[in-house]
Design an enzyme around this catalytic site. Structure first.
Site, PDB file in Angstrom:
ATOM      1  CE  LYS A 175      -1.807   3.026   2.598  1.00 11.78           C
ATOM      2  NZ  LYS A 175      -1.829   4.158   1.660  1.00 11.78           N
ATOM      3  CD  GLU A 250      12.832   3.943   8.536  1.00 10.01           C
ATOM      4  OE1 GLU A 250      12.683   3.878   7.322  1.00 10.01           O
ATOM      5  OE2 GLU A 250      13.057   5.015   9.129  1.00 10.01           O
ATOM      6  CB  CYS A 284      13.088   8.709   8.230  1.00 12.13           C
ATOM      7  SG  CYS A 284      14.077   7.545   7.309  1.00 12.13           S
ATOM      8  CD  GLU A 385      10.143  12.898  11.334  1.00  8.44           C
ATOM      9  OE1 GLU A 385       9.020  12.399  11.517  1.00  8.44           O
ATOM     10  OE2 GLU A 385      11.082  12.273  10.826  1.00  8.44           O
TER      11      GLU A 385
HETATM   12  P1  TAP Z   1       1.944   8.831   7.628  1.00 10.79           P
HETATM   13  O1  TAP Z   1       0.585   9.328   7.973  1.00 10.79           O
HETATM   14  O2  TAP Z   1       2.717   8.132   8.658  1.00 10.79           O
HETATM   15  O3  TAP Z   1       1.753   7.889   6.334  1.00 10.79           O
HETATM   16  C1  TAP Z   1       2.623   6.866   5.927  1.00 10.79           C
HETATM   17  C2  TAP Z   1       1.832   5.710   5.314  1.00 10.79           C
HETATM   18  O4  TAP Z   1       0.940   5.171   6.281  1.00 10.79           O
HETATM   19  C3  TAP Z   1       0.953   6.129   4.142  1.00 10.79           C
HETATM   20  O5  TAP Z   1       0.899   5.062   3.212  1.00 10.79           O
HETATM   21  C4  TAP Z   1      -0.389   6.337   4.813  1.00 10.79           C
HETATM   22  O6  TAP Z   1      -1.477   6.242   3.939  1.00 10.79           O
HETATM   23  C5  TAP Z   1      -0.399   5.188   5.801  1.00 10.79           C
HETATM   24  N1  TAP Z   1      -1.338   5.343   6.903  1.00 10.79           N
HETATM   25  C6  TAP Z   1      -1.874   6.481   7.415  1.00 10.79           C
HETATM   26  N2  TAP Z   1      -2.711   6.189   8.427  1.00 10.79           N
HETATM   27  C7  TAP Z   1      -2.714   4.853   8.577  1.00 10.79           C
HETATM   28  C8  TAP Z   1      -3.372   3.940   9.460  1.00 10.79           C
HETATM   29  N3  TAP Z   1      -4.189   4.359  10.419  1.00 10.79           N
HETATM   30  N4  TAP Z   1      -3.119   2.628   9.333  1.00 10.79           N
HETATM   31  C9  TAP Z   1      -2.274   2.176   8.399  1.00 10.79           C
HETATM   32  N5  TAP Z   1      -1.629   2.979   7.520  1.00 10.79           N
HETATM   33  C10 TAP Z   1      -1.835   4.303   7.618  1.00 10.79           C
HETATM   34  O7  TAP Z   1       2.784   9.977   7.063  1.00 10.79           O
HETATM   35  P2  TAP Z   1       2.234  11.327   6.424  1.00 10.79           P
HETATM   36  O8  TAP Z   1       0.896  11.775   6.846  1.00 10.79           O
HETATM   37  O9  TAP Z   1       2.337  11.135   5.014  1.00 10.79           O
HETATM   38  O10 TAP Z   1       3.280  12.352   7.050  1.00 10.79           O
HETATM   39  C11 TAP Z   1       3.120  12.864   8.363  1.00 10.79           C
HETATM   40  C12 TAP Z   1       4.437  12.962   9.056  1.00 10.79           C
HETATM   41  O11 TAP Z   1       5.007  11.671   9.135  1.00 10.79           O
HETATM   42  C13 TAP Z   1       5.494  13.757   8.321  1.00 10.79           C
HETATM   43  O12 TAP Z   1       5.428  15.095   8.554  1.00 10.79           O
HETATM   44  C14 TAP Z   1       6.747  13.155   8.866  1.00 10.79           C
HETATM   45  O13 TAP Z   1       7.070  13.727  10.099  1.00 10.79           O
HETATM   46  C15 TAP Z   1       6.389  11.739   9.082  1.00 10.79           C
HETATM   47  N6  TAP Z   1       6.871  10.850   8.019  1.00 10.79           N
HETATM   48  C16 TAP Z   1       7.959  10.108   8.306  1.00 10.79           C
HETATM   49  C17 TAP Z   1       8.451   9.266   7.350  1.00 10.79           C
HETATM   50  C18 TAP Z   1       9.625   8.430   7.665  1.00 10.79           C
HETATM   51  S1  TAP Z   1      10.412   7.724   6.485  1.00 10.79           S
HETATM   52  N7  TAP Z   1      10.021   8.263   8.882  1.00 10.79           N
HETATM   53  C19 TAP Z   1       7.863   9.189   6.095  1.00 10.79           C
HETATM   54  C20 TAP Z   1       6.730   9.956   5.829  1.00 10.79           C
HETATM   55  C21 TAP Z   1       6.254  10.773   6.817  1.00 10.79           C
HETATM   56  P3  TAP Z   1      -2.115   7.518   3.187  1.00 10.79           P
HETATM   57  O14 TAP Z   1      -1.219   8.666   3.387  1.00 10.79           O
HETATM   58  O15 TAP Z   1      -2.166   7.051   1.806  1.00 10.79           O
HETATM   59  O16 TAP Z   1      -3.445   7.709   3.770  1.00 10.79           O
END
Ligand code: TAP
Length: 493
Positions: A175, A250, A284, A385
């Site tokens: 996903k 992670e 990250c 972060e």
């Molecule tokens: P997240 O909300 O953590 O999203 C990452 C993945 O998880 C996406 O595929 C998302 O799907 C999915 N997801 C969201 N809610 C979920 C749930 N309840 N159950 C299972 N999967 C779920 O990241 P974001 O909103 O894109 O970013 C928010 C913050 O996360 C950023 O500002 C940053 O601080 C952090 N972030 C960290 C990383 C790493 S590599 N550490 C990467 C991205 C973001 P959808 O988005 O498709 O709904």
């Protein structure tokens, strides 16, 4: 013309019954590049059922390591042959620069080749546990793997999960993040051109709340591997408790980059910039906290700002751009909000801090490289972060204080030390409570090395032999070579 993306389940490209669509946009100019389906709970459950049935059929799980390795090599070769297209798609959808996307695609194909090789080199243990009792320790696939990836490295994070999960013999459901599905779709088109059996790999495009949650809760999923925010990681752990599935997480970081007064300052400035502004800080492991020893603070900050000011921000597909766009409007707003919070908290904004809305960048999501000084350890911009091109610069007096400030965080993903005193550098880096660390460089790593964090930065490790272990069960088989009765319940005594 915008592309209409589909789900990929049991070897078929399918429309979702859900009429809602996610617009996929180019963050450099907001052009719509595709419409993505938002899979329903039932469609996600169907993908899980297919994965379960192919796993149990043995069409992939019971192939020999050599046979599976051959397919992984085929996939790597396909990625290599389509590297340019994958690079362009990644730039278009994520907003990163060509140079960054090229490195991601190269890393992706290398990861498939690495796991193909590792698989063929993995041998089981056998030993004589007692007289005539031969014990074998064998590795087996876990079953069905749910792989949930973020938007910052769409192809690379997918492959870091897919390659070891398939190598181990699992059936999978990927996903991607809703907003960055393009390279995942292309990857699955490439899978179709290999001998990967139908129904082993599904692709579910949908929201975290529905598709992600369904994968995390399902009793038919044996492992959920997630990369993303700590908040969602916590939700996934709770959802996974129902069948006590394995959870590999992670998560985020607020990583310290420590510069001692005996460091090569130009080198430290160079990697300090790379540490935070690569990927526009949406990484990250970003070195988002610079810790500078007091007596070199002025010199360091002056050089750092001079170089940061010169970074060319622009569309990823322009070869001259050194830093690309922020992935979405929503995420740009979140970064801008943190910049505002920093100002209100009393930190000194010494560089940047604004959205860039000139020279053709008006329609895109671009933020200036941003530097805050005079921060205190209780400020939100120091503790949370931000995930953008924003760095905070802290100071320290001596080695002891450097270690204390470095570890004064809930996170524990990455960290670095710059010093020409190797003994000191190693002594300090060993005290930094983080899983991915560097001495006199930043962000340099290899597919062989375990990737993951301490504290709230996650559970488990990707990559290397550790990454393959994540997707395997370990079983003991005890074989009587000369079977004898136990006579434990011998009614005659
Ligand atoms: P997240 O909300 O953590 O999203 C990452 C993945 O998880 C996406 O595929 C998302 O799907 C999915 N997801 C969201 N809610 C979920 C749930 N309840 N159950 C299972 N999967 C779920 O990241 P974001 O909103 O894109 O970013 C928010 C913050 O996360 C950023 O500002 C940053 O601080 C952090 N972030 C960290 C990383 C790493 S590599 N550490 C990467 C991205 C973001 P959808 O988005 O498709 O709904």
């Amino acid at each position: 013309m915008t592309k209409h993306l589909k789900l990929y389940i049991d070897g078929e490209w399918l429309d979702s019954v859900n009429p809602d669509r996610q617009e996929v946009i180019n963050p450099a100019n907001q052009e719509v590049i595709a419409q993505a389906p938002q899979a329903t709970k039932e469609e996600t459950e169907k993908a899980i059922r297919i994965a379960r049935s192919t796993f149990e059929s043995g069409i992939w799980s019971e192939q020999t390591p050599g046979e599976r390795a051959e397919v992984l090599y085929q996939i790597a070769n396909k990625i290599e042959a389509h590297a340019e297209e994958l690079t362009e798609l990644e730039v278009l959808n994520n907003g990163k620069t060509i140079r960054e996307a090229e490195a991601d695609v190269a890393d992706a194909l290398h990861t498939f080749r690495y796991y193909a090789g590792l698989l063929q080199n993995q041998t089981d243990e056998t030993f004589e546990a007692e007289k005539d009792l031969q014990t074998m320790i064998v590795k087996e696939p876990m079953g069905v793997a749910g792989l949930i990836v973020p938007w910052n490295f769409p192809i690379l994070m997918s492959v870091w999960k897919i390659a070891p999960a398939l190598a181990a013999g699992n059936s999978i459901i990927l996903k991607p993040a809703e907003i960055t599905p393009m390279t995942a779709v292309k990857l699955y088109e490439l899978f179709e051109q290999t001998d990967l059996p139908k129904g082993v790999a599904q692709l579910v495009l949908g929201t975290g709340a529905v598709a992600g949650q369904t994968l995390s809760e399902s009793k038919d999923v044996d492992i959920v591997s997630f990369t993303g925010s700590t908040k969602v990681g916590q939700q996934i752990m709770q959802a996974a408790a129902g069948n006590l599935k394995k959870v590999s997480l992670e998560l985020g970081g607020k990583s310290p980059n420590i510069v001692f007064n005996d460091a090569d300052i130009d080198l430290a400035v160079d990697y300090g910039l790379f540490g935070i502004f690569m990927g526009a800080g949406q990484v990250c492991t970003s070195g988002s906290r610079l810790l500078i020893q007091e007596d070199i603070y002025e010199t360091f900050v002056e050089k750092f700002i001079e170089k940061a000011k010169a970074i060319r921000v622009g569309p990823g597909n322009d070869k001259a751009s050194e830093m690309g766009a922020i992935v979405s409007n929503k995420h740009m707003d979140s970064i801008m909000e943190y910049i505002q919070i920093g100002k209100e908290e009393g930190a000194h904004l010494v560089l940047g801090g604004k959205r860039i809305e000139k020279d053709g960048l008006e329609k895109g999501f671009f933020i200036e490289p941003t530097v805050f000084t005079n921060v205190t350890s209780d400020m939100r911009i120091v503790r949370e972060e931000i995930f953008g091109p924003v760095i905070v610069i802290q100071t320290f007096k001596d080695e002891e204080e450097a270690i204390h400030v470095a570890n004064d965080t809930d996170y524990g993903l990455a960290g670095a030390v710059f010093s020409t005193d190797q003994a000191k550098a190693v002594r300090v880096i060993k005290k930094v409570r983080a899983g991915i660390t560097w001495v006199n460089n930043y962000h340099l790593s290899s597919v062989q090395s375990p990737w993951g964090g301490y504290k709230t930065s996650g559970i488990g490790r990707s990559l290397g032999k550790y990454g393959l272990d994540e997707y395997q069960e370990t079983k003991q088989i005890n074989i009587s070579m000369n079977p004898e009765r136990s006579d434990w319940f011998d009614g005659e005594k």
